[in-house]
Motif scaffolding. Structure first.
Motif, short mmCIF file in Angstrom:
data_model
loop_
_atom_site.label_atom_id
_atom_site.label_comp_id
_atom_site.label_asym_id
_atom_site.label_seq_id
_atom_site.Cartn_x
_atom_site.Cartn_y
_atom_site.Cartn_z
N LEU A 6 -5.86 10.15 2.07
CA LEU A 6 -5.19 11.06 1.56
C LEU A 6 -5.98 12.54 1.12
O LEU A 6 -7.14 12.17 0.42
CB LEU A 6 -4.22 10.47 0.62
CG LEU A 6 -3.25 9.83 0.84
CD1 LEU A 6 -2.14 9.48 -0.64
CD2 LEU A 6 -2.03 10.49 1.79
N ALA B 115 -4.17 2.67 0.57
CA ALA B 115 -3.01 3.50 -0.10
C ALA B 115 -3.52 4.90 -0.22
O ALA B 115 -2.81 5.60 -0.05
CB ALA B 115 -2.83 2.94 -1.57
N LEU B 116 -4.64 4.94 -0.41
CA LEU B 116 -5.10 6.39 -0.88
C LEU B 116 -6.43 6.94 0.06
O LEU B 116 -6.81 7.88 -0.19
CB LEU B 116 -5.62 6.22 -2.49
CG LEU B 116 -4.38 6.03 -3.25
CD1 LEU B 116 -5.12 6.26 -4.72
CD2 LEU B 116 -3.06 6.90 -3.43
N ALA C 10 -6.76 12.69 -2.58
CA ALA C 10 -7.55 11.71 -3.06
C ALA C 10 -8.84 11.90 -2.63
O ALA C 10 -9.61 11.75 -3.54
CB ALA C 10 -6.99 10.05 -2.53
N ALA D 266 0.81 -1.14 -0.06
CA ALA D 266 0.02 0.03 -0.03
C ALA D 266 0.89 1.18 0.08
O ALA D 266 0.53 2.27 -0.69
CB ALA D 266 -0.85 -0.07 0.98
N GLY D 267 1.95 1.13 0.84
CA GLY D 267 2.97 2.60 0.57
C GLY D 267 3.58 2.68 -0.47
O GLY D 267 3.78 3.79 -0.82
N HIS E 116 -6.72 -0.42 -2.16
CA HIS E 116 -7.08 0.84 -2.42
C HIS E 116 -7.13 1.82 -1.23
O HIS E 116 -6.58 2.86 -1.22
CB HIS E 116 -8.42 1.07 -3.47
CG HIS E 116 -8.73 2.16 -3.67
ND1 HIS E 116 -9.74 2.84 -2.76
CD2 HIS E 116 -8.45 3.23 -4.47
CE1 HIS E 116 -9.82 4.13 -3.16
NE2 HIS E 116 -9.26 4.27 -4.15
N LYS F 100 -4.78 9.05 -8.95
CA LYS F 100 -3.46 8.36 -9.08
C LYS F 100 -3.41 8.15 -10.80
O LYS F 100 -4.09 7.88 -11.23
CB LYS F 100 -3.63 6.97 -8.33
CG LYS F 100 -2.27 5.99 -8.54
CD LYS F 100 -1.19 6.56 -8.39
CE LYS F 100 -0.87 6.82 -6.89
NZ LYS F 100 0.42 7.34 -6.50
N ARG G 246 1.13 4.10 -2.91
CA ARG G 246 0.85 5.47 -2.52
C ARG G 246 1.91 6.45 -3.05
O ARG G 246 1.42 7.45 -3.44
CB ARG G 246 0.67 5.71 -0.83
CG ARG G 246 0.53 7.14 -0.24
CD ARG G 246 0.42 7.17 1.05
NE ARG G 246 -0.27 5.91 1.71
CZ ARG G 246 0.15 5.06 2.33
NH1 ARG G 246 1.65 5.09 2.72
NH2 ARG G 246 -0.49 4.13 2.77
N GLU G 247 3.14 6.11 -3.03
CA GLU G 247 4.27 7.01 -3.35
C GLU G 247 4.57 6.65 -4.85
O GLU G 247 5.48 7.59 -5.37
CB GLU G 247 5.45 6.42 -2.39
CG GLU G 247 5.23 6.71 -0.93
CD GLU G 247 5.00 8.20 -0.64
OE1 GLU G 247 5.54 9.15 -1.28
OE2 GLU G 247 4.24 8.23 0.39
#
Length: 287
Positions: free
Chosen positions: A263, A259-260, A266, A126-127, A256, A159, A130-131
């Motif tokens: 944010l 990860a986002l 997002a 997930a990280g 999902h 994304k 995300r990056e």
């Protein structure tokens, strides 16, 4: 073997299911005996399990080691531990409506689906998503719908994401990935040749490969940087039911969200998409 696997409470049976395809036939009989009757195995000796599986005691020990349990005693301890988990009984056959049957078996399958999942690998994947600067989602066959669905969710969350439907586009996109990009490869069996080829091309390009599969020793799981394994136990009833892989969809949805999901960028992107969709729906029919 220097370390042993430790599935979560209630997850040992699902872990065994995820490892069965990687075993030789004699070892597979040992694993299947544990899957079919975990209560018996929890109280059995090596010799008793060997007799049940029709193999030698040495094969039982070897199978346990191959599966990562270290030995029979460790597997037995995990099965004993799992007996403490409350079990909901099935809907009585005399009263079961087909609809109730599908839902009750799905609930049972989902409950133990995470037994083979490495939560640390999930968090790390997930990280990386995300990056990453670019995300490619690939899936074919029965996994195509799940791949397309999660690809759309990543896209609507802002994304930079591609999820091509045709195989040629998948392979070209995978080959053009760069270091730091991520290829999310979805294959229930972990053996779909088209999806495997995309994963190989992504790996050769220096991208990170995250695998969503049901089997821990599949080719896709072995070549990926982050194999996320869940759902093998679900197939013991789902093979003849037209439901799709619910566990696969849930795992992708959780990935999902991890990860986002929270944010700010997002959240803002999803709000903009919602407004756009609402405007489209509100437009008068001009046909």
């Amino acid at each position: 073997m220097t370390s042993t696997i430790s599935p979560p409470l209630g997850g040992t049976r699902a872990m065994l299911q995820s490892l069965v395809p990687s075993l030789v036939p004699s070892e597979r009989r040992v694993a299947q005996a544990c899957i079919d009757d975990p209560r018996f195995v929890a109280a059995a000796s090596v010799a008793e399990l060997a007799a049940r599986a029709g193999v030698s005691p040495a094969t039982v020990v070897r199978a346990c080691q191959r599966m990562g349990f270290g030995g029979f005693q460790r597997l037995r301890e995990l099965l004993i531990r799992d007996q403490a988990m409350p079990q909901d009984g099935p809907v009585p056959a005399a009263f079961e409506h087909p609809l109730e049957g599908v839902f009750s078996r799905a609930i049972e399958g989902i409950r133990g689906a995470l037994g083979a999942l490495d939560l640390a690998a999930f968090d790390a994947a997930a990280g990386r998503i995300r990056e990453c600067g670019r995300l490619l989602v690939v899936g074919n066959g029965a996994s195509l719908a799940a791949a397309q669905s999660v690809g759309l969710h990543f896209l609507t969350s802002g994304k930079v994401c591609e999820s091509p439907v045709d195989i040629i586009s998948q392979h070209i996109s995978a080959k053009l990935l760069k270091p730091g990009d991520v290829c999310l490869a979805v294959s229930d069996s972990g053996m779909n040749n088209f999806t495997l080829r995309s994963a190989v091309l992504a790996k050769e390009a220096g991208a990170v490969v995250v695998a969503i599969t049901s089997y821990g020793k599949s080719e896709l799981a072995e070549l990926s940087d982050y194999p996320l394994v869940a759902g093998a136990d679900f197939h013991r009833w789902n093979d003849s039911t037209v439901t799709g892989n619910i566990v696969q969809m849930l795992l992708l949805s959780a990935l999902h969200a991890a990860a986002l999901g929270t944010l700010p960028t997002a959240i803002a992107a999803r709000a903009e998409v919602y407004d756009e969709v609402r405007m489209m729906v509100a437009q008068p029919d001009r046909a």
